[in-house]
Design a protein around this motif. Structure first.
Motif, PDB file in Angstrom:
ATOM      1  N   LEU A  13       0.824  -1.216   0.000  1.00 34.23           N
ATOM      2  CA  LEU A  13       0.000   0.000   0.000  1.00 34.23           C
ATOM      3  C   LEU A  13       0.857   1.264   0.000  1.00 34.23           C
ATOM      4  CD1 LEU A  13      -2.801  -1.056   2.532  1.00 34.23           C
ATOM      5  CD2 LEU A  13      -2.746  -1.342   0.052  1.00 34.23           C
ATOM      6  N   LEU A  14       1.981   1.221  -0.677  1.00 34.16           N
ATOM      7  CA  LEU A  14       2.883   2.366  -0.722  1.00 34.16           C
ATOM      8  C   LEU A  14       2.175   3.611  -1.244  1.00 34.16           C
ATOM      9  CD1 LEU A  14       6.564   2.403  -1.852  1.00 34.16           C
ATOM     10  CD2 LEU A  14       4.975   3.994  -2.910  1.00 34.16           C
ATOM     11  N   VAL A  15       1.424   3.467  -2.322  1.00 26.43           N
ATOM     12  CA  VAL A  15       0.737   4.618  -2.912  1.00 26.43           C
ATOM     13  C   VAL A  15      -0.398   5.084  -2.006  1.00 26.43           C
ATOM     14  CG1 VAL A  15      -0.614   5.414  -4.893  1.00 26.43           C
ATOM     15  CG2 VAL A  15       1.356   3.916  -5.239  1.00 26.43           C
ATOM     16  N   GLU A  16      -1.179   4.135  -1.527  1.00 27.65           N
ATOM     17  CA  GLU A  16      -2.336   4.472  -0.705  1.00 27.65           C
ATOM     18  C   GLU A  16      -1.944   5.199   0.579  1.00 27.65           C
ATOM     19  OE1 GLU A  16      -3.345   0.578  -2.840  1.00 27.65           O
ATOM     20  OE2 GLU A  16      -1.581   1.656  -2.137  1.00 27.65           O
ATOM     21  N   THR A  17      -0.745   4.886   1.110  1.00 27.02           N
ATOM     22  CA  THR A  17      -0.295   5.504   2.351  1.00 27.02           C
ATOM     23  C   THR A  17       0.620   6.704   2.115  1.00 27.02           C
ATOM     24  OG1 THR A  17       1.486   3.847   2.470  1.00 27.02           O
ATOM     25  CG2 THR A  17      -0.538   3.389   3.709  1.00 27.02           C
ATOM     26  N   GLY A  18       0.791   7.095   0.853  1.00 20.65           N
ATOM     27  CA  GLY A  18       1.529   8.312   0.531  1.00 20.65           C
ATOM     28  C   GLY A  18       3.006   8.274   0.857  1.00 20.65           C
ATOM     29  N   GLN A  19       3.638   7.104   0.744  1.00 20.19           N
ATOM     30  CA  GLN A  19       5.039   6.986   1.142  1.00 20.19           C
ATOM     31  C   GLN A  19       6.025   7.100  -0.017  1.00 20.19           C
ATOM     32  OE1 GLN A  19       5.942   3.961   4.254  1.00 20.19           O
ATOM     33  NE2 GLN A  19       3.837   3.298   3.936  1.00 20.19           N
ATOM     34  N   HIS A  20       5.532   7.247  -1.235  1.00 25.25           N
ATOM     35  CA  HIS A  20       6.419   7.181  -2.397  1.00 25.25           C
ATOM     36  C   HIS A  20       7.505   8.264  -2.387  1.00 25.25           C
ATOM     37  CE1 HIS A  20       2.882   9.655  -3.384  1.00 25.25           C
ATOM     38  NE2 HIS A  20       3.728  10.400  -4.057  1.00 25.25           N
ATOM     39  N   GLY A  21       7.238   9.390  -1.768  1.00 24.36           N
ATOM     40  CA  GLY A  21       8.188  10.495  -1.818  1.00 24.36           C
ATOM     41  C   GLY A  21       9.433  10.305  -0.978  1.00 24.36           C
ATOM     42  N   ARG A  22       9.482   9.286  -0.133  1.00 26.44           N
ATOM     43  CA  ARG A  22      10.642   9.131   0.741  1.00 26.44           C
ATOM     44  C   ARG A  22      11.692   8.163   0.195  1.00 26.44           C
ATOM     45  NH1 ARG A  22      10.498   4.810   4.396  1.00 26.44           N
ATOM     46  NH2 ARG A  22       8.589   3.582   4.451  1.00 26.44           N
ATOM     47  N   PHE A  23      11.519   7.699  -1.038  1.00 26.02           N
ATOM     48  CA  PHE A  23      12.467   6.751  -1.629  1.00 26.02           C
ATOM     49  C   PHE A  23      13.251   7.388  -2.771  1.00 26.02           C
ATOM     50  CE2 PHE A  23       9.107   4.109   0.196  1.00 26.02           C
ATOM     51  CZ  PHE A  23       9.866   3.265   1.001  1.00 26.02           C
TER      52      PHE A  23
END
Length: 207
Positions: A114-124
């Motif tokens: 759920l990387l997209v759903e939890t908004g985490q994409h910007g930290r990689f």
């Protein structure tokens, strides 16, 4: 440290990619595996879920009844948000602990469905998405996991769309053929995007 966010819809082939990245030398942190461990008896994840949803989500032996919980949350977006509010902070905290222990020279892959759903994409540094045709994903879920087609499509609908994942991805690996084809695509991606950023002693020898 090179940080990679790995994601993909259910039954897309993400686990196959994750295993290959481990073989290539990456340190893989699996969010699903962390979540499962946190949902064992006596663990804070299970305690939080029972507090939120009641004892009906437990088996007679006191373990999490995943089928009962799934029936509650996958057709109800609000219930799914309540579940995520319990589980996600615990998973992130454990993932951060494991990442800190990986070492500065690591290629760190966080496998997050759920990387997209939890908004985490910007930290990689790089977001890698595995994508497969919906019909094939449904087939795998029915044949390999024993789901009904209705349940399989509900699980897919509860996640981000392919378009939403692609919009935040640096690379999309399409899994539309034999397993070896997907492995070859992972290897090619690694050679292009990871190996040039590795310290020379860490690069694997290739014939």
């Amino acid at each position: 440290m090179l940080t990679i966010g790995l994601t993909g819809g259910i039954a897309s082939g993400k686990s196959t990619v994750s295993r290959r990245l481990t073989e290539l030398g990456a340190t893989v942190i699996d969010a699903d595996a962390i979540a499962r461990a946190l949902q064992e008896p006596g663990q804070p994840g299970l305690e939080g879920i029972v507090e939120e949803f009641g004892p009906a989500v437990l088996t007679p032996g006191g373990r999490l009844d995943r089928a009962a919980l799934g029936a509650l949350v996958f057709g109800d977006p609000q219930a799914r948000q309540r579940l995520n509010a319990v589980v996600h902070p615990l998973v992130r905290a454990e993932a951060e602990r494991l990442a800190a222990a990986a070492g500065e020279d690591a290629v760190l892959v966080e496998d997050i469905p759920l990387l997209v759903e939890t908004g985490q994409h910007g930290r990689f540094d790089h977001v890698l998405t595995v994508q497969a045709p919906v019909a094939e994903r449904v087939r795998r879920m029915v044949e390999d996991r024993g789901m009904t087609e209705t349940d399989a499509r509900a699980r897919i609908a509860a996640q981000a769309t392919d378009e939403e994942r692609a919009a935040v991805s640096d690379t999309v690996l399409v899994n539309d053929g034999p397993v070896q084809q997907l492995l070859d695509r992972v290897d090619a991606w690694w050679e292009r995007h990871v190996e040039p950023r590795l310290p020379s002693p860490a690069r694997p020898d290739r014939l």
